[in-house]
Design an enzyme around this catalytic site. Structure first.
Site, short mmCIF file in Angstrom:
data_model
loop_
_atom_site.label_atom_id
_atom_site.label_comp_id
_atom_site.label_asym_id
_atom_site.label_seq_id
_atom_site.Cartn_x
_atom_site.Cartn_y
_atom_site.Cartn_z
N ALA A 244 24.73 7.51 -5.28
CA ALA A 244 23.78 8.34 -4.50
C ALA A 244 23.75 9.78 -5.02
CB ALA A 244 24.20 8.32 -3.03
N PRO A 245 22.59 10.44 -4.96
CA PRO A 245 21.30 9.98 -4.43
C PRO A 245 20.43 9.25 -5.47
CG PRO A 245 21.14 12.29 -4.99
CD PRO A 245 22.54 11.89 -5.31
N GLY A 247 20.07 10.24 -8.97
CA GLY A 247 19.60 11.02 -10.13
C GLY A 247 20.08 10.42 -11.44
N ASP A 266 26.78 2.38 -3.51
CA ASP A 266 27.28 3.47 -2.67
C ASP A 266 27.66 2.85 -1.34
OD1 ASP A 266 27.14 6.72 -2.95
OD2 ASP A 266 27.18 6.07 -0.87
N ASP A 323 30.91 8.55 -11.57
CA ASP A 323 30.73 9.94 -11.15
C ASP A 323 31.40 10.03 -9.79
OD1 ASP A 323 29.63 12.60 -11.39
OD2 ASP A 323 28.18 12.02 -9.87
N CYS A 373 32.13 17.02 -10.21
CA CYS A 373 31.54 18.36 -10.13
C CYS A 373 32.54 19.31 -9.49
CB CYS A 373 30.21 18.35 -9.37
SG CYS A 373 30.36 17.73 -7.67
#
Length: 469
Positions: A244-245, A247, A266, A323, A373
């Site tokens: 998600a979301p 990209g 997800d 990720d 991130c």
């Protein structure tokens, strides 16, 4: 050149981070003074937005040149003829970069005030207008059509519906109220829709509300780099474990020319719905999204032949993107980080569970890309050191393109290993203002170099699973 104060952390988180950025390996390599200077610079950068807005072009539907032309015309319209360039990236050929003008220090503040929540405030600093759910309080007599100054309640202390607020607030710019105070705080339930149309933001960045929705996807530059590093090929079976979301999911599908299969997972139903909506909007058909916990995605029993979704048998995927859920400390802008130390340190074990499943689901010879991130060692370089020790079948691999810096010292990795990692560290450049004059006097190469560095904090590692069992 700071416009906003440095990011605020809870005391125990600040202590934790100080130890991370003053670790012995780092101090030995840089010296105490240089290490401290870099850390303080990072804290300043985190409270300011990146110098560029990055949009990824949906190359499945349109060429970059065509979208660039349309976007340039849209920005001119939004900025009333102000000529802000739209740049192509030489190494990331499916993105466009738009310089952010600001901070603008000469804006006049108005008597009528609107206070917005921190998350809404961060969106405004990156080009958004203010929507009603983000409004926390307004001055007593605000009417539709009034000029108002907008402030962010960065510490979350303002009470909803308050008529004044004397706490810590950060000026975001000026706008025109679309509604009266009584409409905003209507007793018949919260409204949706536009609340304040920003006309003089501190940082001037285009709004992407309903702008070329099937052709563009707003993404931070390192998030685009990740999919290029995974480098999915047409016909392959790809897993995006925490998708998600969507990209990166939709980017992977576009890079494969919508040929093959991208499985997106997800564990939150609403987020999976968003992935499906984005896939539909961008007209990508090879994406299959499932609501499922990635830590349980490995099947221990034989599956039925017709079963499409998780759990999956070992060695089912050619390439996997993890990720991972993380502490998110690299996100910008962020002026007050609210998580506790317990929350920050809870991510490492979760990431390891997900990583272990990913290794088992990956085919021999397959590629696993791990990204976050955040800026900590425990979620980044320490995870790489752990992975190499725990899974002898994994080898670190060079990344292409390599746009960020190398990994950070402090996790016991060799210099050669650190060079194979990619850490986007905004403190690599000086915090600077951007105005039309400085923009027009800049070389395009220098602007691209600045965009590569002055982005969010981000980390990427690429592994290959060896063929030997």
């Amino acid at each position: 050149m700071s416009f906003f104060p440095k990011i605020i952390f809870q005391y125990e988180v600040e202590e934790y981070l100080t130890k991370v950025f003053r670790n012995n390996e780092l101090i030995t390599a840089l010296g105490t003074q240089e290490a401290e200077k870099k850390y303080q610079s990072l804290l300043s950068h985190l409270s300011h937005p990146p110098t560029f807005t990055t949009v990824r072009v949906n190359t499945h539907l349109a060429s970059v040149k065509h979208v660039k032309k349309l976007l340039f015309e849209e920005i001119q319209k939004q900025f009333k003829g102000l000529c802000v360039p739209v740049l192509e990236h030489p190494k990331l050929q499916d993105i466009l970069l738009i310089p952010v003008i600001g901070p603008r220090r000469d804006l006049k503040k108005h008597a009528s005030e609107v206070i917005v929540g921190a998350q809404c405030g961060y969106a405004v600093l990156r080009g958004a207008h203010v929507y009603v759910p983000g409004i926390v309080s307004t001055s007593r007599f605000v009417k539709a059509g009034d000029l108002v100054s907008v402030y962010s309640d960065i510490e979350g202390k303002c009470k909803r519906g308050a008529k004044e607020f004397d706490g810590v607030k950060v000026f975001l710019g000026n706008g025109i109220s679309e509604l009266s105070r009584s409409e905003i705080f209507s007793s018949s339930g919260p409204l949706k829709g536009l609340g304040i149309r920003m006309i003089e933001p501190v940082y001037l960045s285009p709004s992407f509300d309903n702008v070329l929705p099937s052709h563009l996807f707003l993404q931070n530059l390192p998030s685009v780099v990740v999919s290029h590093i995974l480098n999915p090929q047409p016909g392959e079976k790809i897993l995006d474990m925490c998708a998600a979301p969507g990209g990166k999911t939709t980017h992977l599908a576009a890079l494969m020319h919508d040929q093959g299969e991208v499985v997106a997972m997800d564990k939150t139903a609403n987020k999976v719905k968003k992935i499906k909506q984005n896939a539909e909007l961008l007209q990508l058909n090879c994406i299959k999204a499932f609501c499922y916990d990635g830590t349980k995605a490995l099947s221990v029993e034989k599956r039925e032949d017709k079963q499409e979704g998780p759990p999956f048998l070992p060695e089912s995927f050619d390439r996997i993107l993890l990720d991972a859920p993380c502490s998110g400390m690299g996100q910008r802008p962020n002026m007050a980080y609210s998580s506790t130390l317990k929350e920050v340190t809870s991510y490492q074990p979760l990431q390891r569970k997900l990583f272990t499943v990913a290794v088992k689901l990956l085919k021999p010879g397959g590629v696993l890309v791990y990204s976050t991130c955040t800026i900590t060692l425990s979620e980044n370089e320490e995870q790489v050191a752990w992975a190499l020790k725990t899974f002898p079948c994994l080898q670190l691999h060079p990344q292409e393109p390599h746009i960020g810096g190398e990994g950070m010292k402090g996790a016991g990795l060799s210099l050669d290993q650190l060079k194979l990692l990619q850490r986007f560290d905004p403190s690599a450049v000086t915090l600077r203002a951007m105005d039309i004059n400085s923009l027009q006097g800049s070389r395009e190469d220098d602007l691209i170099s600045l965009a590569n560095k002055d982005c969010i904090g981000f980390f990427i590692a690429k592994f290959i699973k060896s063929n030997s069992k």
